[in-house]
Design a protein around this motif. Sequence first.
Motif, short mmCIF file in Angstrom:
data_model
loop_
_atom_site.label_atom_id
_atom_site.label_comp_id
_atom_site.label_asym_id
_atom_site.label_seq_id
_atom_site.Cartn_x
_atom_site.Cartn_y
_atom_site.Cartn_z
N UNK A 37 -4.08 5.05 -3.84
CA UNK A 37 -3.43 6.29 -4.29
C UNK A 37 -3.35 7.28 -3.13
N UNK A 38 -2.59 8.34 -3.35
CA UNK A 38 -2.36 9.31 -2.30
C UNK A 38 -3.61 10.05 -1.85
N UNK A 39 -4.49 10.36 -2.79
CA UNK A 39 -5.70 11.09 -2.42
C UNK A 39 -6.61 10.25 -1.53
N UNK A 40 -6.72 8.98 -1.88
CA UNK A 40 -7.52 8.07 -1.04
C UNK A 40 -6.92 7.97 0.36
N UNK B 102 2.68 5.01 8.02
CA UNK B 102 2.23 4.90 6.64
C UNK B 102 3.36 4.33 5.80
N UNK B 103 3.11 3.24 5.09
CA UNK B 103 4.08 2.67 4.16
C UNK B 103 3.58 2.98 2.76
N UNK B 104 4.30 3.85 2.04
CA UNK B 104 3.74 4.47 0.85
C UNK B 104 4.66 4.43 -0.35
N UNK B 105 4.08 4.08 -1.49
CA UNK B 105 4.80 4.09 -2.77
C UNK B 105 5.00 5.53 -3.24
N UNK B 106 6.00 5.75 -4.07
CA UNK B 106 6.25 7.09 -4.61
C UNK B 106 5.38 7.35 -5.83
N UNK B 107 5.39 6.43 -6.79
CA UNK B 107 4.68 6.66 -8.05
C UNK B 107 3.29 6.05 -8.01
N UNK C 187 -1.02 2.00 7.76
CA UNK C 187 -1.74 2.24 6.52
C UNK C 187 -0.78 1.97 5.36
N UNK C 188 -1.17 1.12 4.43
CA UNK C 188 -0.37 0.86 3.24
C UNK C 188 -0.96 1.63 2.07
N UNK C 189 -0.11 2.37 1.36
CA UNK C 189 -0.57 3.15 0.20
C UNK C 189 0.23 2.67 -1.01
N UNK C 190 -0.41 1.90 -1.87
CA UNK C 190 0.28 1.22 -2.98
C UNK C 190 -0.73 0.91 -4.09
N UNK C 191 -0.43 1.34 -5.31
CA UNK C 191 -1.38 1.13 -6.41
C UNK C 191 -1.26 -0.25 -7.05
N UNK D 297 -1.64 -4.02 -6.64
CA UNK D 297 -2.27 -4.94 -5.67
C UNK D 297 -1.33 -6.03 -5.16
N UNK D 298 -0.46 -6.54 -6.03
CA UNK D 298 0.47 -7.59 -5.62
C UNK D 298 1.48 -7.07 -4.60
N UNK D 299 2.04 -5.90 -4.88
CA UNK D 299 3.00 -5.31 -3.94
C UNK D 299 2.32 -4.96 -2.62
N UNK D 300 1.10 -4.44 -2.71
CA UNK D 300 0.35 -4.10 -1.50
C UNK D 300 0.14 -5.35 -0.63
N UNK D 301 -0.17 -6.47 -1.26
CA UNK D 301 -0.39 -7.72 -0.55
C UNK D 301 0.90 -8.20 0.12
N UNK D 302 2.02 -8.09 -0.60
CA UNK D 302 3.31 -8.50 -0.03
C UNK D 302 3.66 -7.63 1.17
#
Length: 228
Positions: free
Chosen positions: A35-38, A54-59, A5-9, A11-16
Amino acid sequence: MYKVLIVEDDPMVAMINEQYVCKNKDFCVVKTCRNGQEALDFLTGPEGEGINLVIMDVFMPYLNGVETLKKIRENKLHCEVIMVTAANDPATLEETMHLGVIDFLIKPFAYERFQVALEKFMANEEAFRAANQTIDQSYVDSLISNQGSARIVDKELPKGIQEKTLNLLIDFMKNKGGWVTGDQISEEVGLSSVTVRHYMSYLLETKQVKAEINYETGGRPSMLYRMA
């Protein structure tokens, strides 16, 4: 195959991130959340039960990565986490390490470093699967050392090389006797191709195996290995 699961707001970074994951045949991306809630809604639902990583962004908006990680641990969800951030904030790093992340990537990161994070995850998973019902202290020490959670250092083997896995591969190579490909080793021993390449590189460096390139495959050349 490990489900991601990728969690990243962004879109470009999520695609990479998805492209990087999909380059490793042992992983597949099941879903991307903004986002985290989703992400929590997905993970706590029926579709999220099989997620391994889970690969997840902090901010992120609504619920940031650190708070989401806390919720994952509170809900005892059976998935590991790699955190990603553009900020080199020591406090965030310390907090996420205490919450048990597998790795912490600082943007912008190279493809090779991303694959190292995936390899850490796989080594951890395979170490747990290889455990007997009754574990001993040496097994615990090697596992903790591999996770980087303690300063236990094996004087003979480099970090990331487990004695049991190494002996398993050496015994396999001795029994085979002749040349074998990395894919053959992976299939017959039951380890991921990334792990096999990692251990074969170590055995090559220590001159325990020999390698040559096979150009007669009809497609992409493959590496052949045998005991030295």
